[in-house]
Enzyme design. Sequence first.
Site, PDB file in Angstrom:
ATOM      1  N   ASN A 154       5.483  16.288  15.665  1.00  0.00           N
ATOM      2  CA  ASN A 154       4.530  15.623  14.776  1.00  0.00           C
ATOM      3  C   ASN A 154       4.135  16.615  13.687  1.00  0.00           C
ATOM      4  O   ASN A 154       3.353  17.534  13.929  1.00  0.00           O
ATOM      5  CB  ASN A 154       3.305  15.181  15.590  1.00  0.00           C
ATOM      6  CG  ASN A 154       2.284  14.433  14.756  1.00  0.00           C
ATOM      7  OD1 ASN A 154       2.438  14.300  13.531  1.00  0.00           O
ATOM      8  ND2 ASN A 154       1.248  13.961  15.396  1.00  0.00           N
ATOM      9  N   ARG A 199       7.597  11.959  14.666  1.00  0.00           N
ATOM     10  CA  ARG A 199       6.616  10.933  14.328  1.00  0.00           C
ATOM     11  C   ARG A 199       6.589  10.794  12.807  1.00  0.00           C
ATOM     12  O   ARG A 199       6.476  11.793  12.093  1.00  0.00           O
ATOM     13  CB  ARG A 199       5.242  11.356  14.805  1.00  0.00           C
ATOM     14  CG  ARG A 199       4.178  10.394  14.359  1.00  0.00           C
ATOM     15  CD  ARG A 199       2.812  10.949  14.584  1.00  0.00           C
ATOM     16  NE  ARG A 199       1.817   9.966  14.200  1.00  0.00           N
ATOM     17  CZ  ARG A 199       0.682  10.273  13.608  1.00  0.00           C
ATOM     18  NH1 ARG A 199       0.389  11.515  13.330  1.00  0.00           N
ATOM     19  NH2 ARG A 199      -0.177   9.325  13.298  1.00  0.00           N
ATOM     20  N   HIS A 244      -1.116   3.784  14.608  1.00  0.00           N
ATOM     21  CA  HIS A 244      -1.257   4.098  16.049  1.00  0.00           C
ATOM     22  C   HIS A 244      -0.327   3.233  16.905  1.00  0.00           C
ATOM     23  O   HIS A 244      -0.570   3.066  18.102  1.00  0.00           O
ATOM     24  CB  HIS A 244      -2.694   3.839  16.565  1.00  0.00           C
ATOM     25  CG  HIS A 244      -3.726   4.787  16.043  1.00  0.00           C
ATOM     26  ND1 HIS A 244      -5.007   4.392  15.731  1.00  0.00           N
ATOM     27  CD2 HIS A 244      -3.685   6.119  15.786  1.00  0.00           C
ATOM     28  CE1 HIS A 244      -5.705   5.435  15.302  1.00  0.00           C
ATOM     29  NE2 HIS A 244      -4.921   6.496  15.318  1.00  0.00           N
ATOM     30  N   ARG A 299     -14.286   8.043   9.128  1.00  0.00           N
ATOM     31  CA  ARG A 299     -13.963   6.871   8.301  1.00  0.00           C
ATOM     32  C   ARG A 299     -14.961   5.747   8.555  1.00  0.00           C
ATOM     33  O   ARG A 299     -15.403   5.543   9.686  1.00  0.00           O
ATOM     34  CB  ARG A 299     -12.551   6.366   8.607  1.00  0.00           C
ATOM     35  CG  ARG A 299     -11.449   7.352   8.242  1.00  0.00           C
ATOM     36  CD  ARG A 299     -10.093   6.650   8.287  1.00  0.00           C
ATOM     37  NE  ARG A 299      -9.008   7.591   8.160  1.00  0.00           N
ATOM     38  CZ  ARG A 299      -8.147   7.878   9.142  1.00  0.00           C
ATOM     39  NH1 ARG A 299      -8.241   7.277  10.315  1.00  0.00           N
ATOM     40  NH2 ARG A 299      -7.184   8.750   8.933  1.00  0.00           N
ATOM     41  N   GLU A 351       1.778   9.551  23.198  1.00  0.00           N
ATOM     42  CA  GLU A 351       2.664   9.181  22.094  1.00  0.00           C
ATOM     43  C   GLU A 351       3.953   9.995  22.130  1.00  0.00           C
ATOM     44  O   GLU A 351       5.018   9.504  21.785  1.00  0.00           O
ATOM     45  CB  GLU A 351       1.937   9.398  20.752  1.00  0.00           C
ATOM     46  CG  GLU A 351       0.836   8.376  20.535  1.00  0.00           C
ATOM     47  CD  GLU A 351      -0.213   8.797  19.527  1.00  0.00           C
ATOM     48  OE1 GLU A 351      -1.051   9.659  19.879  1.00  0.00           O
ATOM     49  OE2 GLU A 351      -0.212   8.288  18.407  1.00  0.00           O
TER      50      GLU A 351
END
Length: 396
Positions: free
Chosen positions: A7, A88, A177, A238, A381
Amino acid sequence: MKIIAVNAGSSSLKFKLFDMPEEKKLVSGVVERIGLKDSIFSMKQNGETVKEIVNIPNHTVAVNLLLKRLVDKGIVDSLDEIQGVGHRVVHGGESFKDSVIIDEDVLREVHRLSDLAPLHNPANLVGIRAFQKALPDVPAVAVFDTAFHQTMEPVEYMYSVPYEWYTKYGVRKYGFHGTSHKYVSIRAAAMLEKPLDELRVIVCHIGNGASLCAIKDGKSVDTSMGFTPLAGIAMGTRSGDIDPAIVQFISEKEGKRLDEVISELNRKSGYLGLSGLSSDSRDLWEAVERGDQKSILAVEKQAKMIADYIGAYFIQLGGCDAICFTAGIGENASETRKLIVDRLGALGVELDYEKNLSRGKETVISKDTSKIKILLIPTNEEVMIARDTMRLMNQN
Ligand code: ADP
């Protein structure tokens, strides 16, 4: 077969090496502060972390260093043992509905999609190029955050705006996601001992970034993030959903450019914005204990937004077998789970407060009498990336 899941961010590179198909994690690590002074390389093996402070000017140097350390530490005898690299990639747009073996056409398309993910796709590409240089003969696979959500119908992914915004510029909901939502739904089916294609689940991925996903028969039917990851529920920094007219209003009041206001919605809002204290859930819960009113508001606002989405997805799915909690907060913060589930009484959901104290391991945390099972499922993940890499290599 050894497969490395990667990643790459703009100044960091995370990796996990797996023995496949056993899915045994051999080592994980991260290179941080790439391109800055005093870069940090850390690697974790058998629960022990080794850290080095070195100057790592770019991703190619980072990759060479981590590969060298895999040999130095005897994790692999030679680099030939690494047979696949899974990357990723944040944005696959409408072009990638599944993971894909990387070739020059794929790289061109990922680059083209940088328009939609200007912070992420270019960094992902740099990571891919660095591994191509270091391991030129090893197949590489791109695993997209958006791909799982490509099963959404137009009624879910279209915004109610001029249609040409979609046809000309690709303005629509993409969702993110996806790799985590997919992994968790597969684990939910295993925990419930039911086939995934007969289940309706809602996955709450609540980390620093956070999104919900409604999954029917193993397919994403809706998700809370949108055209960008700013949409949906409130997160660490956020805002989640707001009235877009606020952007222009604040821009005029504060004399800021539109991109500066959007940046504040991305970096200065959510937990951090409302509490004025921190974006980290642990800090917030400490402040809540002290009775800090703004922190209480911050965690309650997020819980309300999540509960409201769960209600909407319950309707959309026509019922629900399981609600799953995952990621940093979802896996660890029992207080947050309680706040959310306590709002779901109308759905006949009952949390087992004792079991809810579990952390970081797969657990059913609802009471036996609950109409919907509530599951705590640590996400993974990286293992999904390794699985997809192996699957595509075998198909080739
Ligand atoms: P991301 O991958 O989006 O950066 P993570 O999934 O790692 O984020 O989640 C980070 C969040 O998880 C932080 O707010 C952190 O405080 C929270 N978290 C991690 N461990 C715990 C814990 N034990 N209790 C409460 N919150 C936790």
